[in-house]
Design a protein around this motif. Sequence first.
Motif, PDB file in Angstrom:
ATOM      1  N   ILE A 149      -0.219   4.635   9.487  1.00 26.74           N
ATOM      2  CA  ILE A 149      -1.520   5.117   9.015  1.00 26.74           C
ATOM      3  C   ILE A 149      -2.601   4.110   9.387  1.00 26.74           C
ATOM      4  N   VAL A 157      -4.488   1.784   2.204  1.00 28.78           N
ATOM      5  CA  VAL A 157      -4.400   0.895   3.357  1.00 28.78           C
ATOM      6  C   VAL A 157      -5.654   0.996   4.227  1.00 28.78           C
ATOM      7  N   GLU A 158      -6.281   2.171   4.241  1.00 27.24           N
ATOM      8  CA  GLU A 158      -7.526   2.331   4.997  1.00 27.24           C
ATOM      9  C   GLU A 158      -8.646   1.549   4.343  1.00 27.24           C
ATOM     10  N   ARG A 192     -10.672  -1.558   6.096  1.00 25.09           N
ATOM     11  CA  ARG A 192     -12.124  -1.516   6.286  1.00 25.09           C
ATOM     12  C   ARG A 192     -12.771  -2.717   5.604  1.00 25.09           C
ATOM     13  N   PHE A 219       0.803  -1.237   0.000  1.00 26.66           N
ATOM     14  CA  PHE A 219       0.000   0.000   0.000  1.00 26.66           C
ATOM     15  C   PHE A 219       0.828   1.275   0.000  1.00 26.66           C
ATOM     16  N   GLY A 220       1.923   1.260   0.739  1.00 30.27           N
ATOM     17  CA  GLY A 220       2.698   2.492   0.895  1.00 30.27           C
ATOM     18  C   GLY A 220       1.770   3.615   1.334  1.00 30.27           C
ATOM     19  N   ARG A 221       1.923   4.758   0.708  1.00 35.29           N
ATOM     20  CA  ARG A 221       1.042   5.895   1.033  1.00 35.29           C
ATOM     21  C   ARG A 221       0.110   6.186  -0.149  1.00 35.29           C
ATOM     22  N   ALA A 277       2.774   3.137   5.989  1.00 33.47           N
ATOM     23  CA  ALA A 277       1.482   2.457   5.858  1.00 33.47           C
ATOM     24  C   ALA A 277       1.009   1.854   7.186  1.00 33.47           C
ATOM     25  N   MET A 284     -15.210   7.075  15.420  1.00 33.22           N
ATOM     26  CA  MET A 284     -16.280   7.534  14.539  1.00 33.22           C
ATOM     27  C   MET A 284     -17.444   6.544  14.468  1.00 33.22           C
ATOM     28  N   GLU A 337      -5.913   4.747  11.553  1.00 31.56           N
ATOM     29  CA  GLU A 337      -7.243   4.547  10.970  1.00 31.56           C
ATOM     30  C   GLU A 337      -8.111   3.675  11.882  1.00 31.56           C
ATOM     31  N   ARG A 352       8.216  10.689   7.081  1.00 29.39           N
ATOM     32  CA  ARG A 352       7.122  10.190   6.234  1.00 29.39           C
ATOM     33  C   ARG A 352       6.344   9.149   7.019  1.00 29.39           C
ATOM     34  N   PRO A 364      -8.224  16.684  -0.342  1.00 23.64           N
ATOM     35  CA  PRO A 364      -7.185  15.824   0.217  1.00 23.64           C
ATOM     36  C   PRO A 364      -7.262  15.742   1.746  1.00 23.64           C
ATOM     37  N   TYR A 365      -8.179  16.460   2.343  1.00 24.00           N
ATOM     38  CA  TYR A 365      -8.284  16.442   3.803  1.00 24.00           C
ATOM     39  C   TYR A 365      -9.668  15.960   4.199  1.00 24.00           C
ATOM     40  N   SER A 366      -9.734  14.750   4.725  1.00 26.58           N
ATOM     41  CA  SER A 366     -11.029  14.183   5.065  1.00 26.58           C
ATOM     42  C   SER A 366     -10.813  13.024   6.024  1.00 26.58           C
ATOM     43  N   PHE A 367     -11.864  12.670   6.771  1.00 25.03           N
ATOM     44  CA  PHE A 367     -11.792  11.481   7.615  1.00 25.03           C
ATOM     45  C   PHE A 367     -12.363  10.264   6.904  1.00 25.03           C
ATOM     46  N   ASP A 368     -12.834  10.452   5.652  1.00 22.60           N
ATOM     47  CA  ASP A 368     -13.213   9.290   4.850  1.00 22.60           C
ATOM     48  C   ASP A 368     -11.937   8.563   4.419  1.00 22.60           C
ATOM     49  N   ILE A 369     -12.127   7.484   3.697  1.00 26.27           N
ATOM     50  CA  ILE A 369     -10.968   6.744   3.189  1.00 26.27           C
ATOM     51  C   ILE A 369     -10.136   7.657   2.294  1.00 26.27           C
ATOM     52  N   GLN A 370      -8.852   7.778   2.607  1.00 25.58           N
ATOM     53  CA  GLN A 370      -7.962   8.573   1.767  1.00 25.58           C
ATOM     54  C   GLN A 370      -6.791   7.759   1.270  1.00 25.58           C
ATOM     55  N   PHE A 371      -6.410   6.740   2.059  1.00 21.41           N
ATOM     56  CA  PHE A 371      -5.260   5.929   1.696  1.00 21.41           C
ATOM     57  C   PHE A 371      -5.730   4.510   1.372  1.00 21.41           C
ATOM     58  N   PHE A 412      -9.057  21.426   8.522  1.00 18.23           N
ATOM     59  CA  PHE A 412      -8.079  20.353   8.644  1.00 18.23           C
ATOM     60  C   PHE A 412      -6.717  20.910   9.018  1.00 18.23           C
ATOM     61  N   HIS A 442      -0.795  12.707   6.974  1.00 26.84           N
ATOM     62  CA  HIS A 442      -0.461  13.527   5.810  1.00 26.84           C
ATOM     63  C   HIS A 442       1.001  13.973   5.784  1.00 26.84           C
ATOM     64  N   ARG A 444      -4.814  12.550  11.641  1.00 28.23           N
ATOM     65  CA  ARG A 444      -4.826  12.847  10.208  1.00 28.23           C
ATOM     66  C   ARG A 444      -3.632  13.716   9.823  1.00 28.23           C
TER      67      ARG A 444
END
Lengths: 378, 378
Positions: B180, A257-258, A262, A232-234, B177, B191, B184, B174, A248-255, B117, B286, B282
């Motif tokens: 992060i 790996v998230e 899930r 996954f990395g980032r 994964a 949440m 998460e 950095r 790019p700023y949210s608590f939803d899935i962004q990466f 954010f 980032h 978060r």
Amino acid sequence: MVTPRDFVCTTPFTFKSGQVLPGFTMRYETYGQLNRARDNAILICHALSGDHHCAGRHSAADRKPGWWDHLIGPGRAVDTDRFYVICANCLGGCSGTTGPSSIDPATGKSYGIAFPFVTINDMVRSQKRLLDHLGVDQLHAVIGGSMGGMQALLWAILYPNFVRRVLAMATTAREGAQAIAFNEVGRQAIMQDPAWEQGNYPADGGPRVGLAIARMMAHITYLSDASMERKFGRRKRVTTTTAHGENPYSFDIQFEVESYLRYQGQSFINRFDANSYLYITRALDHFDLAHAYGSLEQAFAPVQAETLVVGFTSDWLFPPEQNREIALTLLRAGKRASYAELATDRGHDSFLLESPDLYRIVRGFLEREHEFVLDFSI
Amino acid sequence: MVTPRDFVCTTPFTFKSGQVLPGFTMRYETYGQLNRARDNAILICHALSGDHHCAGRHSAADRKPGWWDHLIGPGRAVDTDRFYVICANCLGGCSGTTGPSSIDPATGKSYGIAFPFVTINDMVRSQKRLLDHLGVDQLHAVIGGSMGGMQALLWAILYPNFVRRVLAMATTAREGAQAIAFNEVGRQAIMQDPAWEQGNYPADGGPRVGLAIARMMAHITYLSDASMERKFGRRKRVTTTTAHGENPYSFDIQFEVESYLRYQGQSFINRFDANSYLYITRALDHFDLAHAYGSLEQAFAPVQAETLVVGFTSDWLFPPEQNREIALTLLRAGKRASYAELATDRGHDSFLLESPDLYRIVRGFLEREHEFVLDFSI
């Protein structure tokens, strides 16, 4: 094709805790045929979230085969053309074997947390009844990884005349503080979920949120930092957009790996019972052979089986040292034991993943006779 | 005695996200005196769950001093007889600085997740306003561990003429994964707690269960397998008894490590805001200097400060390699940098714990002039 079957044991079963069930059902599968000499049976023991379906498919439409299908099958390392392979869902489980989600005949409702406490010892003794039922009076081998490895070791201790070979991988002789700690966080996530209802949730409900959280966390412990970086990395997976474009700023899935975690959580709640998760993690916590028998040497005193222990370098849940210690202690106790350490960055789950090195080791161990080495260098 | 003070910034602040606050309050503490040459100021940056109270006591009745009191004080490694030390609660925090739990003057209610954010960059730029307000026009040093280390590195990048020394410990350039992933799981625990109410919980309520779970899990990542074995091992703490005596099988607390983790979870919810936890984790996710500046070398191009990076052998959250890489990249970019690796089994939290080796390194770095070494062997 393989068809799961149910063994219904009608003799009372006394748990290590002293609690008694009038009987139990154990769901299992077999692959290959028991030969005339009855000396080619191999028992497979599954890990925390595994089940009896370790190989083959139930129907041609099955999307995926059993969880260890790449290791077990015709011509495979555990060759079902040659061996009679048995795998059963563990006592306390939720895939057909009696466990907390089963109906208590006395009340007509699920046992919930009125189910007797389960230990690795109980899992092994209940499996023994299945093997007796199947007419198996000796095992060519017992094989298991993680919790399955604990069972394999205990098989050789409890039934020394029954077991000729033990193959234990990615396991430990003693659940350590960090592993107990992770188990406890998972249990708290489940038990603090209001839908847990003190364990009395309905069959179609339950603490799905808590169980998903527990699984997400546990899943991290099955991988490694390096494997997560590789997979996954980032890498981003931006799902939220604003009037100005991607947010790019949210608590939803962004990466990525998230998203992966899930998914792991969500798919787990559809196949696993939360109370079983409590019981089986507690069984892990209580596993400590040295404490149960006075010392690890004493625990291994009755063992007659030849044992192969396999550790994986990047396994930080049951690290190589804990696996190596099992083999070294068996050797100190005068037993036939060997140890192989596989260099991999795939973490604890390595034992479940495709690996020609592992196949070669497993095949060699199952097919050789009375030869042992201590091998740190594979 | 030390007294926290509030800096009220009335100039609009534009976040990295583009969102704007008309101003903000920043709670801070100072120790020692700014000298006439104004060249003895040191900024301390706290980690995820830290605050502005890094040293001293607020009153004689205080049970505990600030979180880095053994490092910072009269005659200590960061000697407040000599240096003017400043520490502020970060933007987005919940210990007096403006964050999601602060009242939005536009609505008269808490911002909740309507708060802008926050990034590490925002934390640094808002701290700069505090230093301007305090009349500090150069820093003898910026010091921080973990998230504090990220801020320290960014200070040297954003304000190269302002910062003479950077001391970053147990940190990374950095967020990877695995880190992060753990963040998460913590956020999901918060949440998915019904009491989170989409971030709009009342000041006296909120997702206490989810926040406690998040903290319990995170706390494991701050320790190490070895330190947990040493502190707790498998020591029991039997709290349940039956008519037949102690019950060794229960889902209540049975092991010391469980009791410890539950205490960590419970004490955290009394001092930390769940939405702040979401925002700050978060901000960590980032953080990726290489991505933000094209490469890590380019990120460090403007740096003029001399940098010391300290890694801890058993830190598996921000492992030694990630710390070493910072120093090596600074050296490759032609900067003055050194690296020290401390052998300890106390995990990520090592930077917060008493350590004469660390004191010696910190004191030496703060007091020496233009000398640098690469030291892997302490």
